[in-house]
Design a protein around this motif. Structure first.
Motif, mmCIF file in Angstrom:
data_model
loop_
_atom_site.group_PDB
_atom_site.id
_atom_site.type_symbol
_atom_site.label_atom_id
_atom_site.label_comp_id
_atom_site.label_asym_id
_atom_site.label_seq_id
_atom_site.Cartn_x
_atom_site.Cartn_y
_atom_site.Cartn_z
ATOM 1 N N LEU A 21 0.125 27.502 11.798
ATOM 2 C CA LEU A 21 1.566 27.593 11.547
ATOM 3 C C LEU A 21 1.941 28.957 10.995
ATOM 4 O O LEU A 21 2.994 29.508 11.328
ATOM 5 C CB LEU A 21 1.991 26.477 10.593
ATOM 6 C CG LEU A 21 1.958 25.073 11.214
ATOM 7 C CD1 LEU A 21 2.034 24.007 10.138
ATOM 8 C CD2 LEU A 21 3.100 24.901 12.204
ATOM 9 N N GLU A 22 1.071 29.533 10.190
ATOM 10 C CA GLU A 22 1.309 30.884 9.694
ATOM 11 C C GLU A 22 1.340 31.874 10.854
ATOM 12 O O GLU A 22 2.213 32.758 10.924
ATOM 13 C CB GLU A 22 0.212 31.275 8.704
ATOM 14 C CG GLU A 22 0.346 32.701 8.169
ATOM 15 C CD GLU A 22 -0.882 33.145 7.396
ATOM 16 O OE1 GLU A 22 -0.796 34.171 6.692
ATOM 17 O OE2 GLU A 22 -1.938 32.492 7.502
ATOM 18 N N SER A 23 0.419 31.710 11.791
ATOM 19 C CA SER A 23 0.352 32.599 12.947
ATOM 20 C C SER A 23 1.588 32.488 13.826
ATOM 21 O O SER A 23 1.983 33.456 14.488
ATOM 22 C CB SER A 23 -0.900 32.286 13.780
ATOM 23 O OG SER A 23 -2.080 32.458 13.022
ATOM 24 N N MET A 24 2.216 31.335 13.825
ATOM 25 C CA MET A 24 3.430 31.127 14.624
ATOM 26 C C MET A 24 4.655 31.764 13.989
ATOM 27 O O MET A 24 5.696 31.855 14.628
ATOM 28 C CB MET A 24 3.657 29.632 14.829
ATOM 29 C CG MET A 24 2.645 28.970 15.735
ATOM 30 S SD MET A 24 2.951 27.185 15.876
ATOM 31 C CE MET A 24 1.587 26.718 16.956
ATOM 32 N N GLY A 25 4.534 32.169 12.711
ATOM 33 C CA GLY A 25 5.619 32.918 12.103
ATOM 34 C C GLY A 25 6.421 32.237 11.026
ATOM 35 O O GLY A 25 7.519 32.697 10.694
ATOM 36 N N ILE A 26 5.900 31.177 10.418
ATOM 37 C CA ILE A 26 6.662 30.565 9.322
ATOM 38 C C ILE A 26 6.676 31.517 8.128
ATOM 39 O O ILE A 26 5.773 32.333 7.949
ATOM 40 C CB ILE A 26 6.087 29.190 8.907
ATOM 41 C CG1 ILE A 26 4.660 29.315 8.356
ATOM 42 C CG2 ILE A 26 6.159 28.201 10.048
ATOM 43 C CD1 ILE A 26 4.127 28.043 7.729
#
Length: 302
Positions: free
Chosen positions: A98-103
């Motif tokens: 989820l961090e990699s997706m940009g949150i």
């Protein structure tokens, strides 16, 4: 991109690590949001927040989601029951995905204690603790403290009794750390097999009679699922010895308020008629959760 120091400063893993000044700032900002007549103030309209709940909690998740949407954030809700975690994906990999997706910030609730601290050291986004094991539940304690401050004006000098399963309570721990930093006196009351020995140096254990002689009487949820392992003889026996019955409530001081982190087992830790009595602040506590979490999320993102 945030530096490691900025991420740490904006995260909220627990109240034990916060200073009195930081707690005051959060409570003041809570009051600001609490006094806003307009429900939607889109200061975070370009930000993405993920609620990552690896342990169920309807009230806490909805409270966070309401806070996030009132700030105009884009919200992604994640629950372990409908995720790859069931297939064996680790909690760390899920958060990193989820961090990699940009949150921009992650709100996390976990069963195991200690995992959140490990995650915070490995990711580069602020994390907010929505409850981790029996360690801490900082936003619950902040809303509790805000509720007390609205009732009494200030926290310094208050006597607060926390009654129930202290051993397994993250709410008790966060309230202990936060309230003592604010100058309040905390005392515990619990059956012998529900005491937390490691907390004895920080707060005394008193009898139920003594516990009721306080400004704030906070009842903890009886975890009925623990009946199966013999922690409780019966719900009725617990009520008789440690419950806030109608008879006990009638003996409380004129200015004493009753609190409970909820969900409430009515007629176990607190009698049904007492839940919505004039001394009860149980439902205002729930309402106060939204502005508290607005303040915490705003601090994490802006």
């Amino acid at each position: 991109m945030m530096t490691a120091t900025m991420v740490k400063e904006r995260s909220l893993l627990g109240l034990r690590e916060l200073s009195q000044t930081e707690i005051v700032q959060l409570l003041n900002r809570t009051a600001y949001w609490d006094n806003q007549a307009v429900k939607l103030t889109p200061v975070l309209e370009s930000k993405f927040v993920s609620n990552m709940f690896f342990e169920n909690s309807t009230r806490t998740r909805f409270s966070f989601e309401m806070a996030e949407k009132r700030l105009g954030a884009q919200v992604l809700n994640f629950t372990a029951a409908a995720s790859s975690v069931e297939k064996g994906e680790s909690i760390y990999d899920t958060v990193r995905t989820l961090e990699s997706m940009g949150i921009d910030v992650g709100v996390i609730r976990l069963k195991p204690a200690g995992v959140l601290q490990q995650l915070a050291e490995k990711v580069s986004i602020p994390l907010i603790n929505a409850g981790d094991g029996n360690n801490e539940h900082p936003t619950q304690a902040l809303l509790d403290m805000y509720t007390m401050s609205k009732a009494f004006g200030e926290l310094k000098g208050l006597k607060v009794s926390i009654i129930g399963d202290i051993m397994h309570s993250r709410v008790a721990r966060s309230n202990l750390w936060g309230l003592t930093k604010m100058g309040a006196q905390v005392q515990f009351c619990a059956p012998e097999n529900m005491k937390a020995p490691e907390l004895m140096p920080y707060a005394p254990y008193v009898s139920i009679e003594e516990a009721l002689k306080a400004d704030v009487v906070m009842m903890l949820r009886v975890q009925l699922e623990r009946h199966a392992v013999g922690m409780l003889q019966s719900a009725e026996e617990y009520r008789r010895q440690y419950g806030l019955t109608e008879e006990r409530a009638a003996k409380l001081g004129a200015g004493t308020i009753i609190m409970h982190p909820a969900p409430v087992n009515r007629n176990v830790e607190i009698d049904d008629v007492v839940v919505e009595s004039s001394k009860s602040r149980i439902f205002p506590q729930m309402a106060n959760g939204v502005p508290v979490r607005m303040a915490v999320i705003e601090r994490a993102v802006l």
